[in-house]
Design an enzyme around this catalytic site. Structure first.
Site, short mmCIF file in Angstrom:
data_model
loop_
_atom_site.label_atom_id
_atom_site.label_comp_id
_atom_site.label_asym_id
_atom_site.label_seq_id
_atom_site.Cartn_x
_atom_site.Cartn_y
_atom_site.Cartn_z
N HIS A 73 0.82 -1.10 0.32
CA HIS A 73 -0.12 -0.34 0.11
C HIS A 73 1.35 1.29 0.17
O HIS A 73 1.21 1.82 0.98
CB HIS A 73 -1.14 -0.27 1.35
CG HIS A 73 -1.73 1.00 0.85
ND1 HIS A 73 -2.31 1.90 0.77
CD2 HIS A 73 -3.22 0.80 2.06
CE1 HIS A 73 -3.02 2.62 0.13
NE2 HIS A 73 -3.90 2.05 1.17
N HIS B 121 -2.78 6.74 -0.86
CA HIS B 121 -3.64 7.31 0.14
C HIS B 121 -2.89 8.88 0.72
O HIS B 121 -4.22 8.91 1.95
CB HIS B 121 -4.92 6.58 0.30
CG HIS B 121 -5.45 5.99 -0.92
ND1 HIS B 121 -5.69 5.02 -0.59
CD2 HIS B 121 -5.60 5.69 -1.85
CE1 HIS B 121 -5.83 4.20 -1.80
NE2 HIS B 121 -6.37 4.63 -2.87
N TYR C 243 -0.70 7.44 3.18
CA TYR C 243 -0.29 6.77 4.23
C TYR C 243 1.82 7.12 4.15
O TYR C 243 1.89 7.23 2.93
CB TYR C 243 -0.57 5.56 3.63
CG TYR C 243 -2.31 5.40 4.74
CD1 TYR C 243 -2.90 5.49 6.09
CD2 TYR C 243 -3.17 4.96 3.59
CE1 TYR C 243 -3.94 5.49 5.85
CE2 TYR C 243 -4.54 5.22 3.65
CZ TYR C 243 -4.77 5.10 5.11
OH TYR C 243 -6.31 5.50 4.79
#
Length: 374
Positions: free
Chosen positions: A178, A181, A183
């Site tokens: 990931h 977004h 993060y």
């Protein structure tokens, strides 16, 4: 039931298998990762295994799980979000993998460190400070955290590598990192949160160094044929119009080091897949990613629905939208896989209905579906 030409076309375009490194995905439909918070103490139970298996049984080719925290003291915030470390949690994930495989699907965990996007960390995370490249929140303000030291960087890289190795050992079919977004990984990529003056900050190439080191460490920790997917985005939580790259050249500067480090496929996250990414071209972010890297790509963003996910945060539903534009782009080879989010929360049978020519049975998205693990 008579199958309409559009429905027949959907089956033809989306039913084709695809190879991702050593994995054959049986069709082009992916379940997008969506945080659900149904894992007390980070342990996925039988209800979580059944939740994913239902979608696989209905024809979803690849499940990408909700974000799963890596083994680092500052990785997460909430106790009910799953983790990928500890015997009980790993055993829970092994059961989920087995359930998805028994249903005929494939599954990858999305491994995750949230960085400075922490508000009120609870439980095991309450005693650790938030960390990020420069200790800045998405809005540029200082949070209750600090800038990462070089030892922090090394520790987080190692945590991602351990998570990937555990994923392969448990029988997962690949792993998604990931990097989107807003993060932690994205906080390094974006100039708005990365003000470092060492090797991990500065121009795009330097800001990509942390992500590339994670990819390389993950690649080294798993078998050569084990697929490594990297999810990225332009937008950030609470900075919806933010951009990593203003031009295709800048996007290539971000993606090329990641591809070289070992990414097998990119998951290009957008809020509305049909929006062109740069002026002068109809290509969306996934289309540009494939053009620039040559790697397989996953597109995502309100597939099957008219309206992006921001409304879901406000308890709003979304009406259905046709798939013809999506099918045009997949058939043209602009992207390879299609990730479906809220539509699959609303209806576990979404893939079966689309592939079986039963799109007339689909229903609009109701935000109440967020409250159950159906």
């Amino acid at each position: 039931m008579t199958v309409t030409p559009s429905a027949s076309r959907a089956a033809h375009v989306l039913s084709r298998p695809l190879s991702l490194n050593g994995l054959t995905v049986p069709n082009r439909i992916v379940m997008a990762p969506m945080t659900r918070k149904f894992c007390p103490d980070g342990v996925p139970g039988e209800d979580v295994a059944a939740y994913y298996a239902r979608r696989a049984a209905a024809g979803v080719g690849l499940i990408v799980t909700e974000g799963v925290y890596v083994d680092h003291a500052s990785a997460g915030e909430f106790d009910r979000i799953p983790r990928l470390h500890g015997p009980e949690r790993l055993a829970g994930w092994a059961k989920a993998v087995d359930a998805v495989h028994a249903a005929g699907g494939t599954i990858m965990p999305q491994i995750w460190h949230i960085g400075m996007i922490r508000d009120r960390p609870e439980g095991v995370y309450a005693g650790a400070p938030s960390i990020g490249p420069s200790g800045l929140r998405i809005d540029g303000t200082e949070g209750a955290g600090r800038a990462m030291t070089l030892q922090d960087v090394a520790d987080v890289v190692e945590a991602f590598a351990r998570a990937a190795a555990d994923a392969e050992r448990l029988g997962f079919d690949g792993v998604e990192i990931h990097g989107a977004h807003g993060y932690l990984i994205d906080q390094f990529l974006w100039a708005g949160t990365n003000r470092r003056t060492d090797a991990y900050g500065g121009d795009l190439l330097a800001r990509t160094k942390f992500a590339a080191e994670i990819v390389a460490a993950v690649r080294e920790s798993v078998s050569p044929s084990f697929p490594v997917v990297f999810r990225f985005s332009q937008w950030k939580l609470w900075a919806w119009e933010a951009r990593l790259a203003e031009t295709p050249g800048e996007l290539e500067a971000v993606l090329a080091p990641l591809a070289e480090a070992g990414v097998d496929a990119f998951h290009a996250s957008t809020r509305r897949y049909w929006i062109p990414e740069f002026e002068g071209s109809d290509l969306n972010l996934a289309g540009w990613t494939k053009k620039l890297t040559g790697k397989p790509v996953i597109t995502v963003g309100s597939v099957g629905l008219d309206g992006d996910f921001l409304g879901a945060f406000l308890g709003e539903g979304a009406p259905l939208q046709g798939l013809d534009h999506l099918l045009d782009r997949v058939e043209a080879g602009e992207y390879d896989l299609v990730a479906v989010g809220r539509a699959l929360l609303q209806d576990p049978q979404w893939a079966a209905k689309v592939l079986g020519g039963r799109s007339g049975e689909l229903s609009a998205y109701d935000a109440a579906s967020l409250n159950t693990l159906s």
